[in-house]
Enzyme design. Structure first.
Site, PDB file in Angstrom:
ATOM      1  N   ASP A  31       0.855  -1.197   0.000  1.00  0.00           N
ATOM      2  CA  ASP A  31       0.000   0.000   0.000  1.00  0.00           C
ATOM      3  C   ASP A  31       0.893   1.250   0.000  1.00  0.00           C
ATOM      4  O   ASP A  31       1.927   1.275   0.672  1.00  0.00           O
ATOM      5  CB  ASP A  31      -0.875  -0.006   1.260  1.00  0.00           C
ATOM      6  CG  ASP A  31      -2.106   0.880   1.139  1.00  0.00           C
ATOM      7  OD1 ASP A  31      -3.220   0.339   1.255  1.00  0.00           O
ATOM      8  OD2 ASP A  31      -1.955   2.102   0.939  1.00  0.00           O
ATOM      9  N   ASN A  32       0.485   2.272  -0.728  1.00  0.00           N
ATOM     10  CA  ASN A  32       1.285   3.517  -0.711  1.00  0.00           C
ATOM     11  C   ASN A  32       0.821   4.490   0.378  1.00  0.00           C
ATOM     12  O   ASN A  32       1.350   5.587   0.492  1.00  0.00           O
ATOM     13  CB  ASN A  32       1.269   4.197  -2.085  1.00  0.00           C
ATOM     14  CG  ASN A  32      -0.093   4.770  -2.445  1.00  0.00           C
ATOM     15  OD1 ASN A  32      -1.052   4.637  -1.681  1.00  0.00           O
ATOM     16  ND2 ASN A  32      -0.179   5.400  -3.613  1.00  0.00           N
ATOM     17  N   GLY A  36      -4.705   4.734   2.938  1.00  0.00           N
ATOM     18  CA  GLY A  36      -4.698   3.681   3.953  1.00  0.00           C
ATOM     19  C   GLY A  36      -3.975   4.106   5.224  1.00  0.00           C
ATOM     20  O   GLY A  36      -3.391   5.198   5.308  1.00  0.00           O
ATOM     21  N   THR A 118     -16.605  -3.276  -8.981  1.00  0.00           N
ATOM     22  CA  THR A 118     -17.628  -2.403  -8.402  1.00  0.00           C
ATOM     23  C   THR A 118     -18.934  -2.430  -9.183  1.00  0.00           C
ATOM     24  O   THR A 118     -18.933  -2.636 -10.406  1.00  0.00           O
ATOM     25  CB  THR A 118     -17.107  -0.957  -8.364  1.00  0.00           C
ATOM     26  OG1 THR A 118     -18.221  -0.069  -8.194  1.00  0.00           O
ATOM     27  CG2 THR A 118     -16.402  -0.551  -9.636  1.00  0.00           C
ATOM     28  N   TYR A 144     -14.382   6.303 -12.896  1.00  0.00           N
ATOM     29  CA  TYR A 144     -14.193   5.241 -11.903  1.00  0.00           C
ATOM     30  C   TYR A 144     -14.690   3.912 -12.471  1.00  0.00           C
ATOM     31  O   TYR A 144     -13.983   2.892 -12.455  1.00  0.00           O
ATOM     32  CB  TYR A 144     -14.928   5.593 -10.610  1.00  0.00           C
ATOM     33  CG  TYR A 144     -14.910   4.480  -9.588  1.00  0.00           C
ATOM     34  CD1 TYR A 144     -13.712   3.911  -9.168  1.00  0.00           C
ATOM     35  CD2 TYR A 144     -16.099   3.991  -9.048  1.00  0.00           C
ATOM     36  CE1 TYR A 144     -13.700   2.873  -8.241  1.00  0.00           C
ATOM     37  CE2 TYR A 144     -16.099   2.970  -8.122  1.00  0.00           C
ATOM     38  CZ  TYR A 144     -14.897   2.411  -7.725  1.00  0.00           C
ATOM     39  OH  TYR A 144     -14.887   1.395  -6.804  1.00  0.00           O
ATOM     40  N   ASN A 173     -22.213  -1.142  -2.019  1.00  0.00           N
ATOM     41  CA  ASN A 173     -21.605  -0.114  -1.148  1.00  0.00           C
ATOM     42  C   ASN A 173     -21.009  -0.731   0.114  1.00  0.00           C
ATOM     43  O   ASN A 173     -21.759  -1.130   1.014  1.00  0.00           O
ATOM     44  CB  ASN A 173     -22.645   0.942  -0.798  1.00  0.00           C
ATOM     45  CG  ASN A 173     -22.954   1.842  -1.981  1.00  0.00           C
ATOM     46  OD1 ASN A 173     -23.262   1.351  -3.063  1.00  0.00           O
ATOM     47  ND2 ASN A 173     -22.856   3.146  -1.789  1.00  0.00           N
ATOM     48  N   GLY A 286     -22.813  11.869 -11.568  1.00  0.00           N
ATOM     49  CA  GLY A 286     -22.403  10.463 -11.649  1.00  0.00           C
ATOM     50  C   GLY A 286     -23.202   9.522 -10.778  1.00  0.00           C
ATOM     51  O   GLY A 286     -22.962   8.312 -10.804  1.00  0.00           O
TER      52      GLY A 286
END
Ligand SMILES: NC(=O)c1ccc[n+]([C@@H]2O[C@H](COP(=O)([O-])OP(=O)(O)OC[C@H]3O[C@@H](n4cnc5c(N)ncnc54)[C@H](O)[C@@H]3O)[C@@H](O)[C@H]2O)c1
Ligand SMILES: O=c1ccn([C@@H]2O[C@H](COP(=O)(O)OP(=O)(O)O[C@H]3O[C@H](CO)[C@@H](O)[C@H](O)[C@H]3O)[C@@H](O)[C@H]2O)c(=O)[nH]1
Length: 331
Positions: A31-32, A36, A118, A144, A173, A286
């Site tokens: 993870d960058n 997070g 998603t 997205y 969700n 959106g």
């Protein structure tokens, strides 16, 4: 199994990582930390590799040195409204980042992948089309959705050519928090309904903005299908344990029930025990009016048994987390 979770310090990724550890697997996070949190990863000094997905050599090194058997790919930029204003970043992380990961897996000989996709890949469907099955038309309407759909295509093509096994999960969700009350949702840039509602309840924000109350729904606000992160995690475990070369399936993960924004707000008020101020704002670009999953395929084929995804349990666990940790994870 030894499993690498990209985005494993994020909200859903860290919930799955903790679940895997609790269910007999070894798991690592890559993870960058753009969204997070270190503290979301148990024993992070041993388990968290801080790096960029686009750094293919670092991903290859991670896969090899940790003897990884399977990857769960959570890392992404994941906000519908941000993707509309900043598509460039979404193509970089979600498309080029996924490409970099797949190349690293090829180089390291890792052939099992679970991908976080998603409901946004389906685009806009009328309320009469709900609940959505996996076969529903996919016309993503936002960057997205298009970038996550591109990830699905890439994975299916690589798997076919190189003999991989994969599962694609289209979450609806994601919501809720670990039942232990100590892990939950905490991002630098929050845009999601439940954490923003509860941020008002803990006094961090003045009021919840409801984006649009003129949709063709039962109370004029958008309907979404909220699914608890512990239930998502159980599905990931079930899928990764059955992956083998030639297996490749997509599954919807949702509760099968829709809740309106007003209903979620009311459920939060019940969990908190007092009123939470709201103000009305124009529709957000959106946003489809209604998105509800048909989760029958995951239940049938994976033996998935969601048990936390009713809206009362979702907001109760979320409130436990937000009320005990109003500032989220420590830095
Ligand atoms: N939250 C939802 O409701 C929802 C719904 C459908 C699908 N998803 C998908 O689930 C996944 C996880 O979502 P989330 O809600 O946990 O989001 P999140 O932002 O909490 O987690 C994403 C993680 O990826 C990391 N990351 C981002 N860019 C990176 C990069 N270039 N290199 C390495 N790490 C990087 C972030 O630091 C973060 O920890 C995403 O793929 C998202 O598209 C989420
Ligand atoms: O302050 C807020 C935030 C949200 N909403 C509304 O609440 C609903 C849910 O919004 P949000 O929590 O931001 O989630 P979505 O935009 O539905 O997107 C989530 O769910 C999608 C699948 O359904 C995933 O693809 C995305 O990654 C994930 O962010 C929408 O109608 C929003 O307009 C508000 O009214 N006020």
């Amino acid at each position: 199994m030894r499993i690498l979770c990209t985005g494993g310090a994020g909200y859903v990724g860290s919930a799955c990582l903790r679940w895997l550890l609790a269910h007999g697997h070894e798991a690592f996070a890559f993870d960058n930390l753009s969204e997070g949190n270190r503290a979301a990863v148990p024993d992070y000094a041993q388990r968290l590799i801080v790096g960029e997905l686009i750094d293919t050599d670092l991903v290859i090194d991670t896969l090899r040195t940790r003897s990884i058997d399977a990857v769960m790919h959570f890392a992404a930029l994941a906000s519908v409204p941000d993707s509309i204003s900043d598509p460039s970043n979404y193509y970089r992380v979600n498309v080029l980042g996924t490409y970099s990961l797949l190349e690293a897996m090829r180089a390291a000989g890792v052939k099992k992948l679970v991908f976080s996709s998603t409901a946004a890949t389906y685009g806009f469907h009328g309320p009469e089309a709900m609940p959505l099955q996996e076969t529903a038309a996919k016309n993503p309407e936002t960057p997205y959705g298009t970038t996550k759909r591109a990830g699905e295509w890439m994975i299916a093509d690589y798997a076919r050519a190189y003999g991989w096994g994969y599962a694609i999960f289209r979450y609806f969700n994601a919501a809720g928090a670990d039942p232990d009350g100590n892990h939950g949702e905490h991002r630098r840039h929050e845009s999601h309904l439940i954490p923003l509602t509860l941020a008002v309840a803990v006094g961090k924000r003045p009021a919840l903005k409801i984006f649009g109350d003129d949709y063709p729904t039962r109370d004029g606000t958008c309907v979404r299908d909220y699914v608890h992160t512990s239930d998502l995690a159980q599905a990931h475990q079930r899928a990764v344990e059955r992956l083998e070369p030639g297996y490749g399936e997509a599954f919807n993960l949702g509760s099968g029930e829709g809740a309106t924004v007003k209903e979620v707000h009311a459920a939060c008020e019940r969990a908190v025990g007092r009123s939470i101020p709201v103000e009305y704002a124009p529709r957000r670009p959106g946003d489809p009016a209604v998105l509800v999953a048909d989760p029958a395929k995951a239940i049938r084929e994976l033996g998935w048994t969601p048990c936390f995804s009713d809206i009362a349990t979702i907001v109760r666990t979320a409130w436990q987390w937000h009320s005990r940790h109003p500032d989220g994870y420590p830095d």
